[in-house]
Design a protein around this motif. Structure first.
Motif, PDB file in Angstrom:
ATOM      1  N   GLN A 196       3.197   8.032   3.369  1.00  0.00           N
ATOM      2  CA  GLN A 196       3.635   6.799   2.743  1.00  0.00           C
ATOM      3  C   GLN A 196       3.550   5.730   3.816  1.00  0.00           C
ATOM      4  OE1 GLN A 196       7.571   7.924   1.274  1.00  0.00           O
ATOM      5  NE2 GLN A 196       6.842   7.365  -0.766  1.00  0.00           N
ATOM      6  N   GLU A 197       3.200   4.519   3.426  1.00  0.00           N
ATOM      7  CA  GLU A 197       2.991   3.455   4.410  1.00  0.00           C
ATOM      8  C   GLU A 197       4.182   3.299   5.356  1.00  0.00           C
ATOM      9  OE1 GLU A 197       1.869  -1.269   4.783  1.00  0.00           O
ATOM     10  OE2 GLU A 197       2.237  -0.438   2.806  1.00  0.00           O
ATOM     11  N   ASP A 198       5.393   3.380   4.855  1.00  0.00           N
ATOM     12  CA  ASP A 198       6.584   3.205   5.690  1.00  0.00           C
ATOM     13  C   ASP A 198       6.786   4.338   6.692  1.00  0.00           C
ATOM     14  OD1 ASP A 198       7.100   0.840   4.360  1.00  0.00           O
ATOM     15  OD2 ASP A 198       8.594   1.733   3.019  1.00  0.00           O
ATOM     16  N   PHE A 199       6.093   5.445   6.499  1.00  0.00           N
ATOM     17  CA  PHE A 199       6.274   6.610   7.363  1.00  0.00           C
ATOM     18  C   PHE A 199       5.047   6.952   8.206  1.00  0.00           C
ATOM     19  CE2 PHE A 199       9.309   7.110   3.876  1.00  0.00           C
ATOM     20  CZ  PHE A 199      10.482   7.170   4.608  1.00  0.00           C
ATOM     21  N   VAL A 200       4.076   6.044   8.243  1.00  0.00           N
ATOM     22  CA  VAL A 200       2.903   6.265   9.095  1.00  0.00           C
ATOM     23  C   VAL A 200       3.378   6.274  10.546  1.00  0.00           C
ATOM     24  CG1 VAL A 200       0.717   5.283   9.896  1.00  0.00           C
ATOM     25  CG2 VAL A 200       1.291   5.206   7.466  1.00  0.00           C
ATOM     26  N   PRO A 201       3.012   7.303  11.324  1.00  0.00           N
ATOM     27  CA  PRO A 201       3.439   7.368  12.729  1.00  0.00           C
ATOM     28  C   PRO A 201       2.973   6.131  13.508  1.00  0.00           C
ATOM     29  CG  PRO A 201       2.468   9.452  12.042  1.00  0.00           C
ATOM     30  CD  PRO A 201       2.214   8.465  10.935  1.00  0.00           C
ATOM     31  N   GLU A 202       3.753   5.742  14.482  1.00  0.00           N
ATOM     32  CA  GLU A 202       3.457   4.544  15.280  1.00  0.00           C
ATOM     33  C   GLU A 202       2.032   4.531  15.806  1.00  0.00           C
ATOM     34  OE1 GLU A 202       4.856   1.540  16.007  1.00  0.00           O
ATOM     35  OE2 GLU A 202       6.295   2.126  14.477  1.00  0.00           O
ATOM     36  N   ASP A 203       1.576   5.665  16.326  1.00  0.00           N
ATOM     37  CA  ASP A 203       0.242   5.710  16.917  1.00  0.00           C
ATOM     38  C   ASP A 203      -0.879   5.732  15.871  1.00  0.00           C
ATOM     39  OD1 ASP A 203       0.913   8.309  16.103  1.00  0.00           O
ATOM     40  OD2 ASP A 203      -0.174   9.248  17.750  1.00  0.00           O
ATOM     41  N   GLU A 204      -0.531   5.700  14.589  1.00  0.00           N
ATOM     42  CA  GLU A 204      -1.506   5.697  13.499  1.00  0.00           C
ATOM     43  C   GLU A 204      -1.426   4.420  12.659  1.00  0.00           C
ATOM     44  OE1 GLU A 204      -3.718   8.287  12.658  1.00  0.00           O
ATOM     45  OE2 GLU A 204      -3.127   9.410  14.413  1.00  0.00           O
TER      46      GLU A 204
ATOM     47  N   MET B 290       0.844  -1.170   0.000  1.00  0.00           N
ATOM     48  CA  MET B 290       0.000   0.000   0.000  1.00  0.00           C
ATOM     49  C   MET B 290       0.895   1.239   0.000  1.00  0.00           C
ATOM     50  SD  MET B 290      -2.969   0.878   2.732  1.00  0.00           S
ATOM     51  CE  MET B 290      -3.488  -0.812   2.523  1.00  0.00           C
ATOM     52  N   PRO B 291       0.890   2.000  -1.076  1.00  0.00           N
ATOM     53  CA  PRO B 291       1.792   3.155  -1.173  1.00  0.00           C
ATOM     54  C   PRO B 291       1.504   4.263  -0.156  1.00  0.00           C
ATOM     55  CG  PRO B 291       0.972   2.528  -3.332  1.00  0.00           C
ATOM     56  CD  PRO B 291       0.192   1.757  -2.316  1.00  0.00           C
ATOM     57  N   PHE B 292       0.258   4.726  -0.071  1.00  0.00           N
ATOM     58  CA  PHE B 292      -0.095   5.818   0.826  1.00  0.00           C
ATOM     59  C   PHE B 292      -1.297   5.441   1.680  1.00  0.00           C
ATOM     60  CE2 PHE B 292       2.624   7.996  -2.054  1.00  0.00           C
ATOM     61  CZ  PHE B 292       3.218   8.997  -1.292  1.00  0.00           C
ATOM     62  N   VAL B 293      -1.351   6.038   2.877  1.00  0.00           N
ATOM     63  CA  VAL B 293      -2.404   5.750   3.841  1.00  0.00           C
ATOM     64  C   VAL B 293      -2.930   7.072   4.394  1.00  0.00           C
ATOM     65  CG1 VAL B 293      -2.912   4.654   6.058  1.00  0.00           C
ATOM     66  CG2 VAL B 293      -1.314   3.570   4.483  1.00  0.00           C
ATOM     67  N   ILE B 294      -4.235   7.150   4.550  1.00  0.00           N
ATOM     68  CA  ILE B 294      -4.852   8.321   5.168  1.00  0.00           C
ATOM     69  C   ILE B 294      -5.136   7.966   6.624  1.00  0.00           C
ATOM     70  CG2 ILE B 294      -6.798   9.916   5.144  1.00  0.00           C
ATOM     71  CD1 ILE B 294      -6.985   9.465   2.114  1.00  0.00           C
ATOM     72  N   THR B 295      -4.724   8.845   7.535  1.00  0.00           N
ATOM     73  CA  THR B 295      -4.790   8.564   8.968  1.00  0.00           C
ATOM     74  C   THR B 295      -5.836   9.427   9.681  1.00  0.00           C
ATOM     75  OG1 THR B 295      -2.984  10.114   9.376  1.00  0.00           O
ATOM     76  CG2 THR B 295      -2.369   7.806   8.979  1.00  0.00           C
ATOM     77  N   SER B 296      -5.852   9.356  11.006  1.00  0.00           N
ATOM     78  CA  SER B 296      -6.909   9.940  11.833  1.00  0.00           C
ATOM     79  C   SER B 296      -7.207  11.430  11.651  1.00  0.00           C
ATOM     80  CB  SER B 296      -6.657   9.651  13.310  1.00  0.00           C
ATOM     81  OG  SER B 296      -5.535  10.356  13.780  1.00  0.00           O
ATOM     82  N   PRO B 297      -6.253  12.289  11.313  1.00  0.00           N
ATOM     83  CA  PRO B 297      -6.642  13.696  11.150  1.00  0.00           C
ATOM     84  C   PRO B 297      -7.719  13.915  10.085  1.00  0.00           C
ATOM     85  CG  PRO B 297      -4.279  13.541  11.393  1.00  0.00           C
ATOM     86  CD  PRO B 297      -4.792  12.126  11.248  1.00  0.00           C
ATOM     87  N   CYS B 298      -7.904  12.935   9.208  1.00  0.00           N
ATOM     88  CA  CYS B 298      -8.929  13.047   8.157  1.00  0.00           C
ATOM     89  C   CYS B 298     -10.336  12.771   8.684  1.00  0.00           C
ATOM     90  CB  CYS B 298      -8.612  12.077   7.019  1.00  0.00           C
ATOM     91  SG  CYS B 298      -9.765  12.151   5.635  1.00  0.00           S
ATOM     92  N   ILE B 299     -10.440  12.078   9.791  1.00  0.00           N
ATOM     93  CA  ILE B 299     -11.762  11.716  10.297  1.00  0.00           C
ATOM     94  C   ILE B 299     -12.596  12.976  10.512  1.00  0.00           C
ATOM     95  CG2 ILE B 299     -13.044  10.682  12.216  1.00  0.00           C
ATOM     96  CD1 ILE B 299     -10.746   8.682  12.500  1.00  0.00           C
TER      97      ILE B 299
END
Length: 78
Positions: free
Chosen positions: A57-65, A1-10
């Motif tokens: 980027q998936e490899d750079f998603v913060p630990e808590d996300e 998975m190249p990119f991921v959208i995390t919690s700030p988008c909710i």
């Protein structure tokens, strides 16, 4: 998975990323946007336009996300 959208988008749903994506890989879910890993071409166009800095980027998603990696994958299994 190249990119991921995390919690700030909710709840945000500004859609700047949707308009920028050249392959229409970003889809609206009930609570946030999600990036289709099968369509994403890893161009990174969405990342800088996100007004809440929710795209990584998936490899750079913060630990808590990290759980958002699976949440994104699960969204497209439906």
């Amino acid at each position: 998975m190249p990119f991921v959208i995390t919690s700030p988008c909710i709840g945000e749903k500004a859609a700047d990323c949707v308009e920028t994506c050249p392959v229409d890989a970003i889809h609206e879910g009930p609570d946030q946007y999600y990036i289709d890993p099968d369509l994403c071409i890893d161009c990174a166009a969405c990342e800088p336009v996100c007004p809440v800095s929710a795209i990584f980027q998936e490899d750079f998603v913060p630990e808590d996300e990290k759980d958002f990696i699976q949440k994104n994958a699960d969204f497209f299994k439906k």
